[in-house]
Design an enzyme around this catalytic site. Structure first.
Site, PDB file in Angstrom:
ATOM      1  N   THR A 120       0.821  -1.207   0.000  1.00  0.00           N
ATOM      2  CA  THR A 120       0.000   0.000   0.000  1.00  0.00           C
ATOM      3  C   THR A 120       0.860   1.264   0.000  1.00  0.00           C
ATOM      4  OG1 THR A 120      -1.480   1.283   1.435  1.00  0.00           O
ATOM      5  CG2 THR A 120      -0.105  -0.323   2.524  1.00  0.00           C
ATOM      6  N   ASP A 121       0.290   2.352  -0.492  1.00  0.00           N
ATOM      7  CA  ASP A 121       1.004   3.639  -0.441  1.00  0.00           C
ATOM      8  C   ASP A 121       1.141   4.156   0.995  1.00  0.00           C
ATOM      9  OD1 ASP A 121      -1.661   4.372   0.000  1.00  0.00           O
ATOM     10  OD2 ASP A 121      -1.748   5.832  -1.638  1.00  0.00           O
ATOM     11  N   GLU A 122       0.348   3.592   1.920  1.00  0.00           N
ATOM     12  CA  GLU A 122       0.390   4.094   3.308  1.00  0.00           C
ATOM     13  C   GLU A 122       1.742   3.858   3.968  1.00  0.00           C
ATOM     14  OE1 GLU A 122      -2.823   3.160   5.845  1.00  0.00           O
ATOM     15  OE2 GLU A 122      -4.299   3.347   4.247  1.00  0.00           O
ATOM     16  N   TYR A 147      -1.296  -0.653  11.276  1.00  0.00           N
ATOM     17  CA  TYR A 147      -1.507  -1.306   9.968  1.00  0.00           C
ATOM     18  C   TYR A 147      -0.395  -0.948   8.989  1.00  0.00           C
ATOM     19  CZ  TYR A 147      -3.073  -1.696   5.136  1.00  0.00           C
ATOM     20  OH  TYR A 147      -3.117  -1.946   3.787  1.00  0.00           O
ATOM     21  N   LYS A 151       2.597  -3.272   7.239  1.00  0.00           N
ATOM     22  CA  LYS A 151       2.803  -3.428   5.789  1.00  0.00           C
ATOM     23  C   LYS A 151       4.218  -2.985   5.393  1.00  0.00           C
ATOM     24  CE  LYS A 151       0.249  -4.614   3.077  1.00  0.00           C
ATOM     25  NZ  LYS A 151      -0.141  -5.959   2.560  1.00  0.00           N
TER      26      LYS A 151
HETATM   27  P1  NAD Z   1      -9.520  -7.326   2.784  1.00  0.00           P
HETATM   28  O1  NAD Z   1      -9.458  -7.084   4.258  1.00  0.00           O
HETATM   29  O2  NAD Z   1     -10.775  -7.050   2.050  1.00  0.00           O
HETATM   30  O3  NAD Z   1      -9.134  -8.855   2.488  1.00  0.00           O
HETATM   31  C1  NAD Z   1      -8.072  -9.499   3.112  1.00  0.00           C
HETATM   32  C2  NAD Z   1      -8.245 -11.005   2.933  1.00  0.00           C
HETATM   33  O4  NAD Z   1      -7.091 -11.652   3.531  1.00  0.00           O
HETATM   34  C3  NAD Z   1      -9.485 -11.571   3.638  1.00  0.00           C
HETATM   35  O5  NAD Z   1     -10.152 -12.462   2.773  1.00  0.00           O
HETATM   36  C4  NAD Z   1      -8.907 -12.304   4.852  1.00  0.00           C
HETATM   37  O6  NAD Z   1      -9.687 -13.434   5.248  1.00  0.00           O
HETATM   38  C5  NAD Z   1      -7.554 -12.721   4.325  1.00  0.00           C
HETATM   39  N1  NAD Z   1      -6.576 -12.947   5.409  1.00  0.00           N
HETATM   40  C6  NAD Z   1      -6.290 -12.117   6.457  1.00  0.00           C
HETATM   41  N2  NAD Z   1      -5.363 -12.674   7.243  1.00  0.00           N
HETATM   42  C7  NAD Z   1      -5.040 -13.882   6.686  1.00  0.00           C
HETATM   43  C8  NAD Z   1      -4.147 -14.919   7.028  1.00  0.00           C
HETATM   44  N3  NAD Z   1      -3.391 -14.855   8.130  1.00  0.00           N
HETATM   45  N4  NAD Z   1      -4.071 -15.988   6.215  1.00  0.00           N
HETATM   46  C9  NAD Z   1      -4.822 -16.083   5.094  1.00  0.00           C
HETATM   47  N5  NAD Z   1      -5.719 -15.137   4.736  1.00  0.00           N
HETATM   48  C10 NAD Z   1      -5.814 -14.049   5.523  1.00  0.00           C
HETATM   49  O7  NAD Z   1      -8.302  -6.496   2.185  1.00  0.00           O
HETATM   50  P2  NAD Z   1      -8.133  -5.819   0.751  1.00  0.00           P
HETATM   51  O8  NAD Z   1      -8.627  -4.437   0.815  1.00  0.00           O
HETATM   52  O9  NAD Z   1      -8.642  -6.751  -0.298  1.00  0.00           O
HETATM   53  O10 NAD Z   1      -6.529  -5.736   0.670  1.00  0.00           O
HETATM   54  C11 NAD Z   1      -5.782  -6.771   0.056  1.00  0.00           C
HETATM   55  C12 NAD Z   1      -4.311  -6.387   0.048  1.00  0.00           C
HETATM   56  O11 NAD Z   1      -4.141  -5.178  -0.676  1.00  0.00           O
HETATM   57  C13 NAD Z   1      -3.726  -6.134   1.440  1.00  0.00           C
HETATM   58  O12 NAD Z   1      -2.421  -6.639   1.468  1.00  0.00           O
HETATM   59  C14 NAD Z   1      -3.730  -4.618   1.567  1.00  0.00           C
HETATM   60  O13 NAD Z   1      -2.692  -4.181   2.430  1.00  0.00           O
HETATM   61  C15 NAD Z   1      -3.458  -4.220   0.130  1.00  0.00           C
HETATM   62  N6  NAD Z   1      -3.939  -2.903  -0.285  1.00  0.00           N
HETATM   63  C16 NAD Z   1      -5.246  -2.549  -0.091  1.00  0.00           C
HETATM   64  C17 NAD Z   1      -5.701  -1.327  -0.544  1.00  0.00           C
HETATM   65  C18 NAD Z   1      -7.152  -0.894  -0.381  1.00  0.00           C
HETATM   66  O14 NAD Z   1      -7.489   0.223  -0.707  1.00  0.00           O
HETATM   67  N7  NAD Z   1      -8.047  -1.755   0.077  1.00  0.00           N
HETATM   68  C19 NAD Z   1      -4.824  -0.446  -1.176  1.00  0.00           C
HETATM   69  C20 NAD Z   1      -3.484  -0.846  -1.361  1.00  0.00           C
HETATM   70  C21 NAD Z   1      -3.078  -2.080  -0.922  1.00  0.00           C
HETATM   71  O1  TDX Z   2     -16.677   6.295   7.977  1.00  0.00           O
HETATM   72  C1  TDX Z   2     -15.591   6.746   7.580  1.00  0.00           C
HETATM   73  N1  TDX Z   2     -15.462   8.096   7.399  1.00  0.00           N
HETATM   74  C2  TDX Z   2     -14.303   8.669   6.962  1.00  0.00           C
HETATM   75  O2  TDX Z   2     -14.242   9.901   6.829  1.00  0.00           O
HETATM   76  C3  TDX Z   2     -14.467   5.889   7.256  1.00  0.00           C
HETATM   77  C4  TDX Z   2     -14.592   4.391   7.430  1.00  0.00           C
HETATM   78  C5  TDX Z   2     -13.317   6.487   6.782  1.00  0.00           C
HETATM   79  N2  TDX Z   2     -13.230   7.831   6.643  1.00  0.00           N
HETATM   80  C6  TDX Z   2     -12.002   8.423   6.069  1.00  0.00           C
HETATM   81  C7  TDX Z   2     -10.675   7.936   6.628  1.00  0.00           C
HETATM   82  C8  TDX Z   2      -9.751   8.064   5.427  1.00  0.00           C
HETATM   83  O3  TDX Z   2      -9.289   9.401   5.306  1.00  0.00           O
HETATM   84  O4  TDX Z   2     -11.986   8.016   4.688  1.00  0.00           O
HETATM   85  C9  TDX Z   2     -10.656   7.759   4.229  1.00  0.00           C
HETATM   86  C10 TDX Z   2     -10.552   6.316   3.750  1.00  0.00           C
HETATM   87  O5  TDX Z   2     -10.686   5.481   4.888  1.00  0.00           O
HETATM   88  P1  TDX Z   2     -10.547   3.873   4.783  1.00  0.00           P
HETATM   89  O6  TDX Z   2     -11.540   3.349   3.812  1.00  0.00           O
HETATM   90  O7  TDX Z   2     -10.545   3.330   6.159  1.00  0.00           O
HETATM   91  O8  TDX Z   2      -9.123   3.729   4.058  1.00  0.00           O
HETATM   92  P2  TDX Z   2      -7.632   4.169   4.455  1.00  0.00           P
HETATM   93  O9  TDX Z   2      -7.453   4.296   5.914  1.00  0.00           O
HETATM   94  O10 TDX Z   2      -7.264   5.329   3.573  1.00  0.00           O
HETATM   95  O11 TDX Z   2      -6.841   2.838   3.968  1.00  0.00           O
HETATM   96  C11 TDX Z   2      -7.229   2.182   2.738  1.00  0.00           C
HETATM   97  O12 TDX Z   2      -6.335   2.478   1.706  1.00  0.00           O
HETATM   98  C12 TDX Z   2      -5.032   1.964   1.808  1.00  0.00           C
HETATM   99  C13 TDX Z   2      -7.306   0.678   2.937  1.00  0.00           C
HETATM  100  O13 TDX Z   2      -8.227   0.384   3.988  1.00  0.00           O
HETATM  101  C14 TDX Z   2      -5.953   0.110   3.224  1.00  0.00           C
HETATM  102  O14 TDX Z   2      -6.028  -1.316   3.315  1.00  0.00           O
HETATM  103  C15 TDX Z   2      -5.024   0.478   2.104  1.00  0.00           C
HETATM  104  O15 TDX Z   2      -3.734   0.082   2.436  1.00  0.00           O
END
Ligand code: NAD
Ligand code: TDX
Length: 331
Positions: A120-122, A147, A151
């Site tokens: 992630t960019d975070e 988190y 990562k």
């Molecule tokens: P998510 O929480 O929707 O899904 C995560 C999945 O991983 C779930 O199905 C969970 O059951 C599984 N999991 C968790 N722990 C596990 C373990 N120990 N063994 C096997 N499976 C396990 O997450 P997501 O949003 O789909 O994110 C997927 C990946 O992408 C993550 O690595 C996250 O850091 C990265 N990422 C997410 C975002 C975003 O905006 N959501 C952005 C950039 C990177």
């Molecule tokens: O109810 C809300 N109101 C609100 O203002 C929630 C749930 C979030 N927010 C804000 C917090 C953040 O500024 O919205 C923005 C996005 O929040 P999230 O969806 O929790 O995402 P963020 O914390 O930015 O992280 C996401 O992007 C990077 C993913 O959850 C991560 O897994 C990924 O690495």
């Protein structure tokens, strides 16, 4: 090619499996997923006959070693992914994101397999609103939350295994994803499903925080491009030039759902809340030819809103429990 997809029942992983079934029909896919609260087996229903599913944890060394031995490539999505949860209870983030990645690294090292690590960019921390710089592959890591620190730790382990053990691996750091099948705890689906239930969107703090939004299919197409055309050992940043602040996202969702522009409420801010993320994805574009297909966030949000409206059975079971957690956190 036999591909092991960790976290394939989560948001991005399940969309990856569905997309790969469409565009890479010769790949044989296995999903390894622990089925945590964040998973949804129903996301994989359309491909249940074509994809093998293994329930288990990436932190389980024996299971990981035997599965990695049977595959050519590991695409590693599995993680605890929600910042708010990591502030509430960091341990699962350490176990899945750090120890789980370590187990996979040892398995690909032992068996000589290819790994693509999803991050992630975070990990880069945050930017000022007026900073002209965006994150690049050479930005130093500077994570803010448990988190993002977990990562960043995983990314550093992958880099060390590349340098010291010569494993065949690539890393990608992507910006905020949106699209179908995202858990209702996350910002955009929380508001869409809330509106469907008659609840006002909830904005943390002032809502000035900027995220760089990308459609999940664009992220996954970039992952496929890196698996096929990325240089081993390299890191690639994935982003679609989609910077918007949280107020702007809520305004768009309200407009697209026909609600008044002021129909939202402010709630407590997240401790340590990162102000702004922004990605420079020129390396990925230049080296692989990838470009995002969803240029218009309005169209992507329209598709996402329609998906949640048509798939209440997918998200209803998780909604009440998710809001109970937020009520306890005062958000
Ligand atoms: P998510 O929480 O929707 O899904 C995560 C999945 O991983 C779930 O199905 C969970 O059951 C599984 N999991 C968790 N722990 C596990 C373990 N120990 N063994 C096997 N499976 C396990 O997450 P997501 O949003 O789909 O994110 C997927 C990946 O992408 C993550 O690595 C996250 O850091 C990265 N990422 C997410 C975002 C975003 O905006 N959501 C952005 C950039 C990177
Ligand atoms: O109810 C809300 N109101 C609100 O203002 C929630 C749930 C979030 N927010 C804000 C917090 C953040 O500024 O919205 C923005 C996005 O929040 P999230 O969806 O929790 O995402 P963020 O914390 O930015 O992280 C996401 O992007 C990077 C993913 O959850 C991560 O897994 C990924 O690495």
């Amino acid at each position: 090619m036999k591909v092991l997809v960790t976290g394939g029942a989560g948001f991005i992983g399940s969309n990856f499996v569905l997309r790969a079934r469409e565009v890479r029909r010769d790949w044989q896919l296995t999903v390894l997923d622990a089925l945590t609260y964040a998973a949804n087996r129903a996301s994989l229903d359309p491909v249940a006959e074509q994809v093998e599913f293994v329930e288990g944890s990436i932190a389980d060394a024996d299971l990981v070693y035997s599965l990695v031995a049977e595959h050519d490539v590991v695409v590693h999505f599995a993680a605890e992914s929600h910042n708010d949860n990591s502030l509430d209870n960091p341990w699962p983030f350490m176990e899945s994101n750090i120890i789980g990645t370590y187990r996979l690294l040892e398995a690909v090292r032992r068996h000589g397999k290819r790994l693509h690590h999803i991050s992630t960019d975070e990990v880069y921390g945050d930017l000022e609103l007026d900073d002209p710089q965006r994150f690049t592959e050479s930005t130093p890591v500077n994570p803010s939350s448990p988190y993002s620190a977990s990562k960043a730790s995983a990314d550093l382990l992958v880099r060390a295994w590349i340098r010291s053990f010569g494993i065949s691996a690539t890393i990608s750091n992507c910006s905020n994803n949106y699209g179908p099948r995202q858990h209702v705890e996350k910002f955009i689906p929380r508001q869409i499903t809330g509106i469907i239930q008659g609840v006002k969107p909830k904005l943390y703090g002032t809502g000035a925080n900027v995220r760089d939004w990308i459609h999940v299919d664009d992220h996954n197409d970039a992952v496929i491009a890196i698996i096929e055309r990325g240089r081993l050992g390299e890191t690639y940043l994935i982003g679609a030039d989609g910077e918007l602040n949280n107020r702007e996202i809520i305004a768009l969702i309200l407009e697209l759902t026909g609600k008044p522009a002021d129909w939202f409420e402010h709630v407590n801010d997240r401790p340590g809340h990162d102000l702004r993320y922004a990605i420079d994805s020129s390396k990925l574009r230049a080296e692989t030819g990838w470009a995002p297909r969803y240029q218009d966030i309005r169209a992507g949000l329209r598709q996402t809103i329609d998906w949640y409206a048509a798939n209440e059975a997918w998200w209803q079971p998780a909604k009440a429990a998710t809001e109970q957690v937020y009520a306890r956190l005062g958000r």
